[in-house]
Motif scaffolding. Structure first.
Motif, short mmCIF file in Angstrom:
data_model
loop_
_atom_site.label_atom_id
_atom_site.label_comp_id
_atom_site.label_asym_id
_atom_site.label_seq_id
_atom_site.Cartn_x
_atom_site.Cartn_y
_atom_site.Cartn_z
N GLU A 1 -21.15 94.19 144.21
CA GLU A 1 -21.81 93.35 143.56
C GLU A 1 -23.30 92.87 144.12
N PHE B 1 -27.17 79.59 147.12
CA PHE B 1 -26.01 79.58 147.92
C PHE B 1 -25.40 81.04 148.38
N GLN C 1 -26.73 92.79 141.84
CA GLN C 1 -27.51 91.57 142.10
C GLN C 1 -28.95 91.97 142.14
N PHE D 1 -28.16 83.44 143.18
CA PHE D 1 -29.47 82.74 142.90
C PHE D 1 -29.54 81.54 142.76
N CYS D 2 -28.27 80.94 141.97
CA CYS D 2 -28.30 79.48 141.70
C CYS D 2 -29.55 79.01 140.91
N ARG D 3 -30.23 77.92 141.47
CA ARG D 3 -31.43 77.54 141.37
C ARG D 3 -32.84 78.33 141.69
N PHE D 4 -32.45 79.34 142.26
CA PHE D 4 -33.65 80.06 142.89
C PHE D 4 -34.41 79.55 144.16
N ASP D 5 -34.80 78.26 143.98
CA ASP D 5 -35.26 77.39 144.89
C ASP D 5 -34.08 76.88 145.95
N ASN D 6 -32.94 76.74 145.36
CA ASN D 6 -31.70 76.68 146.36
C ASN D 6 -30.76 77.58 145.91
N GLY E 1 -35.86 78.36 136.81
CA GLY E 1 -35.74 78.04 138.20
C GLY E 1 -36.05 76.46 138.68
N GLY E 2 -35.44 76.11 139.67
CA GLY E 2 -35.47 74.53 140.18
C GLY E 2 -34.99 73.84 138.88
N TYR F 1 -34.86 86.27 145.88
CA TYR F 1 -33.55 86.39 145.79
C TYR F 1 -32.90 87.64 146.30
N ILE G 1 -26.13 69.83 146.63
CA ILE G 1 -27.10 70.84 145.80
C ILE G 1 -26.19 71.40 144.60
N TYR G 2 -25.02 71.51 144.92
CA TYR G 2 -24.12 72.06 143.63
C TYR G 2 -24.31 70.98 142.63
N GLN H 1 -30.83 93.91 139.33
CA GLN H 1 -30.89 92.94 138.33
C GLN H 1 -32.18 92.24 138.50
N ALA H 2 -32.41 91.77 139.75
CA ALA H 2 -33.39 90.82 140.17
C ALA H 2 -34.56 91.71 140.29
N TYR I 1 -34.13 79.10 131.26
CA TYR I 1 -34.41 78.66 132.62
C TYR I 1 -35.22 79.15 133.50
N TYR J 1 -27.17 71.33 140.71
CA TYR J 1 -27.33 72.54 139.88
C TYR J 1 -26.48 72.23 138.67
N VAL K 1 -18.77 78.02 140.80
CA VAL K 1 -19.15 79.15 139.99
C VAL K 1 -20.34 79.41 139.45
N PHE K 2 -20.75 80.68 139.59
CA PHE K 2 -22.23 81.09 139.61
C PHE K 2 -22.17 82.09 138.36
N TYR K 3 -23.36 81.99 137.77
CA TYR K 3 -23.80 83.07 136.64
C TYR K 3 -24.18 84.20 137.47
N ALA K 4 -23.77 85.65 137.02
CA ALA K 4 -24.12 86.68 137.82
C ALA K 4 -24.84 87.53 136.80
#
Lengths: 251, 251, 251, 251
Positions: A21, B55, A25, B48-53, A179-180, B32, A150-151, A28-29, A177, A154, B175-178
């Motif tokens: 995984e 997990f 990731q 990556f979540c919010r990118f600035d935050n 970011g932030g 990320y 933080i979650y 993709q990034a 989206y 989110y 749960v995070f988007y992948a």
């Protein structure tokens, strides 16, 4: 608008067995970072969206520009990308035409389809082009980020995104989206009063207040920059409003 | 669980004037990718979540491991990152403790706070660790991707994410988007029957069917790999069920 | 010592027709950056060398560590890499054994050989390992860089590299270019007085004065760090000598 | 020709203490990959050279193109870059003018000089531009790579580079290492018979045989591509000669 799709990506990730995984990731990034860089050097702007499917505001780019980007990716990645191009009076219409053009060449999971460049109707010449980009953010996110888990912040960001998607879709606009607490919306045809109505709706549902800077220009880069500057005027208090629009003099 | 936060990022992006959006997107995606690579080389997994935050499921990593990653980022990026670490019986609890530890050192937008490493309660020793990861995807996405406008499939993916967030939160899971139609859930304590109930709820609301592969192991990498293998057994039809769990022999 | 070789790279760069030079340069530089990152996260140190053939001081790494790096590259690049591993009392001997082990599996331009991991004699256990690294630079390069055409300084740097290669080879040591006016030499068995003699020889031929910081540790990372600190003591004038050695307390 | 120089890089690498070598190597390689990508998207070609000082064949690029690249780097790296631009009838002359223009703004190790763009004489308009690029490689390297220790082949490659530097310098041309056994020479004004003489000289000194594909075009990208195609004709045996030149029809 250009739709970028990784060819036969799903099957690749699990053949001969599921790939790690973390490697997926990173792939993709980095692919997105590269796609962004390659398009941005020509004045366009790309969004990661689903990562296996990305969107690009590509006004002003030629067929050859697209082909060079496909080639550059093929030379440096284990996968290839297909693209569909479409134009329309709204961003939604443009991506619909782009998708349909691409779908004619076969399934995203077909091993036969490889590095297709499908042109739906016509490429938008830079000179005749008009791009409107809205840069939206959430008021007071910092307070939230600094006091709640933080979650939790989110979840709110994601919920706001979902509502914005629904509301902007009614006006033919897309929203990604960034970011932030940032969202970027290719939103040709959506007026300031439309945004006002949408923000009221978001606030009544979620208690979250939004603000937006809007930019208009010939190419995505210029429009995005004016949108960011508009939003910065609001953030800094130089403009006492939640909505501000900046139209390029050359636009 | 580790929370990674870019220090004073918001102000940086607009000082002295708003930076080019494409450059910010490239920066975020590459940061990320780097964070993922650095953590993954030690058996952890980052989102990556919010990118600035972001997990990270960081079981088994030491304080020194975290410091080395902070240093490596400081040397190669124009920004620095702070981190909070927490552990708990659920992922939600762990991230809550991690966030609170970090918040004690000041605001995410404070120019005074820089490269903090805040330890909430205790680091999880690899030997005593148990990580459960669920890898969820949507049934029949390809058909959708190949017949509808891509943006429409993006809206659905996002909507499913929102519902999964709400439902899993009730059981203390994140749960995070992948990317694509994939979601990854650090879900210690959530049972197979819990997933069954959640999936029924998603299907009744959205008409979307889900499946999930669950993996359990000492570290995130192993759990994620078993989750992906479980899901692959379902995808390929080797297992006639929408839910499958694989527990590491060494777990 | 590990030798990393891109499989069948030459033919790939010209099939079906010569690939764009810029894309190849980006590929090579990013592959090296990744190889460096992956090895460095385990305490090793990689050199770009010929780019299609790289060297790594890999003491302390296991066979599984190497396999994971090969896999990570395969998943993210259009090419694969083979590796040979060797150990010896000098760096030259180690790379010779590593190369020979790899060559037994077929040509670097064979399409049949793919992702081989060839172990020559034995992997060096971290506990019994000793790595000596010398970090060499040129005195007064800045003056040169600031007064002469940059290409002229590049010729000098390259000439010094060539002489160092010849002289260190006589003592079984390797030396790699590390950018700027820096050279890094895996140099087990080369004494301070050997370096003194070599530097005298370089000065008499080219009029260029060199200095060197030497570090010894169990793994490459530690040795390289002590070498850099030694050199910094000389640069800053804290040590009045052109040669300084720092041995790890744990080494 | 553009000279790219990292501002105050030496001091940065050792402040407050020497940074980890692996991190510096990754930074340098990624910076070069980025510089290459950014310039290549506008038809130019960059060489890593010393990494802290790079060269770019930048015919056809504007002042604004250069500024945008400087900005993109500033936003994504912990360092900034200054540039000098020069043109001339030979590549050596062009880089000399570019260097001198840059040196007027202060030392490469001055903390005061930051992100300077120094224009020596004039930028070369794409329409009037002529770039000659020679792509040189070594005959039979594969045999060598497959039978000798890899370090030995690296010494030979480096030695050939040194001799080519000396010989081409007499004709005002530069030559950069491009990885493997490849050298790329911006060589306006150097004729096929000049190359013949140089190759005879290399062969008599080192017993190494060389071949070269030469390309001429308005911009670097086109010239490099024709050079690579010329060399490929020789490699494949379609042309029975060690030297071949291909002039762009539009050139």
């Amino acid at each position: 608008m250009t739709v970028v799709q990784i060819d036969n990506y799903g099957p690749w990730t699990v053949t001969p067995e599921p790939k790690r995984e973390a490697d997926l990731q990173v792939l993709q990034a980095e692919l997105y970072a590269d796609i962004e860089r390659l398009f941005a050097s020509k004045g366009a702007l790309a969004f990661f969206c689903r990562f296996d499917n990305m969107f690009v505001i590509s006004n002003g780019l030629t067929e050859k520009d697209h082909q060079e980007i496909q080639q550059s990716i093929r030379y440096r990645y284990p996968i290839t990308i297909s693209m569909g191009i479409g134009s329309g009076s709204t961003a939604y219409e443009a991506q619909k035409i782009a998708t349909e053009a691409l779908q004619k060449f076969g399934s995203s999971k077909s091993s036969a389809r490889k590095e297709v460049l499908a042109i739906g109707n016509e490429l938008v010449n830079g000179a005749n082009s008009l791009v409107q980009i809205a840069h939206i953010d959430i008021n007071g996110t910092t307070i939230y980020t600094d006091t709640k888990p933080i979650y939790d912040s989110y979840i709110i960001v994601n919920k706001v995104h979902q509502i914005l998607m629904q509301e902007l879709l009614k006006r033919g606009a897309l929203v990604f989206y960034a970011g932030g607490d940032n969202f970027i919306s290719p939103s040709n045809g959506v007026s300031e009063s439309d945004f006002k109505k949408i923000f009221d709706s978001v606030e009544s549902t979620t208690n979250v207040k939004l603000k937006v800077g809007i930019g208009q220009g010939k190419l995505a880069e210029e429009a995005a920059h004016l949108a960011a500057k508009s939003l910065d005027l609001i953030r800094s208090g130089k403009i006492k409003n939640q909505i501000h629009c900046w139209v390029s003099k050359s636009g």
